[in-house]
Design an enzyme around this catalytic site. Sequence first.
Site, PDB file in Angstrom:
ATOM      1  N   LYS A 232     -20.194  37.373  53.676  1.00  0.00           N
ATOM      2  CA  LYS A 232     -21.449  37.272  54.420  1.00  0.00           C
ATOM      3  C   LYS A 232     -22.568  36.929  53.593  1.00  0.00           C
ATOM      4  CE  LYS A 232     -24.628  38.369  57.762  1.00  0.00           C
ATOM      5  NZ  LYS A 232     -24.870  37.189  58.670  1.00  0.00           N
TER       6      LYS A 232
ATOM      7  N   LYS B 127     -34.139  42.268  52.382  1.00  0.00           N
ATOM      8  CA  LYS B 127     -32.490  42.479  51.578  1.00  0.00           C
ATOM      9  C   LYS B 127     -31.220  42.140  50.914  1.00  0.00           C
ATOM     10  CE  LYS B 127     -28.995  44.540  54.392  1.00  0.00           C
ATOM     11  NZ  LYS B 127     -28.353  44.683  55.301  1.00  0.00           N
TER      12      LYS B 127
HETATM   13  P1  NAD Z   1     -31.447  47.515  62.918  1.00  0.00           P
HETATM   14  O1  NAD Z   1     -32.275  48.082  62.063  1.00  0.00           O
HETATM   15  O2  NAD Z   1     -31.807  47.528  64.279  1.00  0.00           O
HETATM   16  O3  NAD Z   1     -30.540  49.062  63.538  1.00  0.00           O
HETATM   17  C1  NAD Z   1     -30.034  49.855  62.381  1.00  0.00           C
HETATM   18  C2  NAD Z   1     -29.713  51.642  63.205  1.00  0.00           C
HETATM   19  O4  NAD Z   1     -28.823  51.762  62.209  1.00  0.00           O
HETATM   20  C3  NAD Z   1     -30.689  51.443  63.350  1.00  0.00           C
HETATM   21  O5  NAD Z   1     -31.491  51.906  64.637  1.00  0.00           O
HETATM   22  C4  NAD Z   1     -31.219  53.199  62.465  1.00  0.00           C
HETATM   23  O6  NAD Z   1     -32.210  54.299  63.238  1.00  0.00           O
HETATM   24  C5  NAD Z   1     -29.239  53.824  62.559  1.00  0.00           C
HETATM   25  N1  NAD Z   1     -29.223  54.255  61.670  1.00  0.00           N
HETATM   26  C6  NAD Z   1     -29.769  54.306  60.214  1.00  0.00           C
HETATM   27  N2  NAD Z   1     -29.393  55.392  59.520  1.00  0.00           N
HETATM   28  C7  NAD Z   1     -28.130  56.032  59.827  1.00  0.00           C
HETATM   29  C8  NAD Z   1     -27.624  57.855  59.375  1.00  0.00           C
HETATM   30  N3  NAD Z   1     -27.836  57.292  58.534  1.00  0.00           N
HETATM   31  N4  NAD Z   1     -26.349  57.148  60.551  1.00  0.00           N
HETATM   32  C9  NAD Z   1     -26.373  56.367  61.800  1.00  0.00           C
HETATM   33  N5  NAD Z   1     -27.733  55.224  62.067  1.00  0.00           N
HETATM   34  C10 NAD Z   1     -28.192  55.440  61.357  1.00  0.00           C
HETATM   35  O7  NAD Z   1     -30.820  46.685  62.398  1.00  0.00           O
HETATM   36  P2  NAD Z   1     -29.751  45.495  62.442  1.00  0.00           P
HETATM   37  O8  NAD Z   1     -30.420  44.610  63.242  1.00  0.00           O
HETATM   38  O9  NAD Z   1     -29.061  46.244  63.758  1.00  0.00           O
HETATM   39  O10 NAD Z   1     -28.782  45.676  61.563  1.00  0.00           O
HETATM   40  C11 NAD Z   1     -28.012  46.019  61.652  1.00  0.00           C
HETATM   41  C12 NAD Z   1     -26.687  45.871  60.524  1.00  0.00           C
HETATM   42  O11 NAD Z   1     -27.043  44.335  60.931  1.00  0.00           O
HETATM   43  C13 NAD Z   1     -27.444  45.422  59.129  1.00  0.00           C
HETATM   44  O12 NAD Z   1     -27.121  45.729  58.166  1.00  0.00           O
HETATM   45  C14 NAD Z   1     -27.865  43.993  59.089  1.00  0.00           C
HETATM   46  O13 NAD Z   1     -27.781  43.057  57.975  1.00  0.00           O
HETATM   47  C15 NAD Z   1     -27.006  42.890  59.856  1.00  0.00           C
HETATM   48  N6  NAD Z   1     -26.993  41.935  60.652  1.00  0.00           N
HETATM   49  C16 NAD Z   1     -28.369  42.262  61.437  1.00  0.00           C
HETATM   50  C17 NAD Z   1     -28.745  40.852  62.057  1.00  0.00           C
HETATM   51  C18 NAD Z   1     -30.087  40.723  63.013  1.00  0.00           C
HETATM   52  O14 NAD Z   1     -29.998  39.366  63.700  1.00  0.00           O
HETATM   53  N7  NAD Z   1     -30.440  41.789  63.495  1.00  0.00           N
HETATM   54  C19 NAD Z   1     -27.509  39.990  61.732  1.00  0.00           C
HETATM   55  C20 NAD Z   1     -26.539  40.095  61.198  1.00  0.00           C
HETATM   56  C21 NAD Z   1     -26.033  41.094  60.718  1.00  0.00           C
END
Ligand code: NAD
Length: 293
Positions: free
Chosen positions: A171, A240
């Site tokens: 990834k 990031k």
């Molecule tokens: P986001 O910030 O929308 O969601 C993350 C969630 O985690 C939030 O709701 C936050 O409140 C929660 N959180 C933070 N700390 C926490 C804790 N200690 N305990 C419980 N919950 C907690 O991020 P996202 O866009 O959903 O991305 C999530 C992951 O997926 C990341 O690692 C990102 O790199 C990866 N990702 C995102 C995408 C995208 O298009 N958004 C695509 C592929 C991969």
Amino acid sequence: MATVGVIGLGNMGRGMALSLTRGGHRVLGFDAVEATRAALAGEGIETFPDMAPLCREAEIIILSLPNAEIVEAVITGPGGLLAHPKPGLLIVDTSTSHPEVTRKLAARLEAAGMAMVDAPVSGGPKGAITGTMTMVIGGTEADVARAMPVLEAMSAKRVHIGPVGAGHVTKIVNNLLCAAHLLTGAEALRIAREAGVDAERLLEGLNAGSGRSGVTQVNFPTWVLNGAFDSGFTMKLMRKDVRLAAQFVGELGLDLPLAADTARLWATSEATIPDTEDFNRIVSLQLGPVATS
Ligand code: NAD
């Protein structure tokens, strides 16, 4: 059908929880933010203010968290998964995280009778909510087979790369390439603009030839040329990932000039492109505000 816990109900986790419910699984959700839990409860997902009920009742727990530090805190911190050990529990980390952190956490979970699979995703929030993401997977054959019915409810394509951590290596490399391709693609469009060639015609030519990439085939037509910039993946998250890639390259003792230049350009973009913007906005470094207005 399984009882599945989902920790992290943000852009990706929310869609995964809803896809799992649609697939017939019982979903128990937890997020650190109360309003996020409440929003998902309104969509029919059982949510809880701590992780204990998930550890007690779920057979599989999916993590969708912002970064490796938070994944580590959720597993090893107070009130975390290791504080509620349940032999046989399988943790699937879909976050984009650090492979060495993943390997270390997998060893700690294994010592407590639990197991870990890394299954980072692509496809964005739309792929999560439609259950059409792509997953690159690390883990033992047996653990991946056990997770498969749950992974199938969230994804259209799955590639089992190797042992635990191999999914996260893949990834990181994938996103480094995507980040670099956005820069080289924007340079290609800049050349076309200066040479008086139409951007859409250029892309059609590139996509019929060997210079094409996921970025020329998907990002430019879907989010850049039409000015939409609404992929659901932010500058903050991609910065990031690029930082993570550069750190990992350094830890491997490698000196890779293109990776270094990519990391430098994404880091300096912080001065001109806010964290909340769509990650495709990076093209403004070469194309200027005209392309992004
Ligand atoms: P986001 O910030 O929308 O969601 C993350 C969630 O985690 C939030 O709701 C936050 O409140 C929660 N959180 C933070 N700390 C926490 C804790 N200690 N305990 C419980 N919950 C907690 O991020 P996202 O866009 O959903 O991305 C999530 C992951 O997926 C990341 O690692 C990102 O790199 C990866 N990702 C995102 C995408 C995208 O298009 N958004 C695509 C592929 C991969």
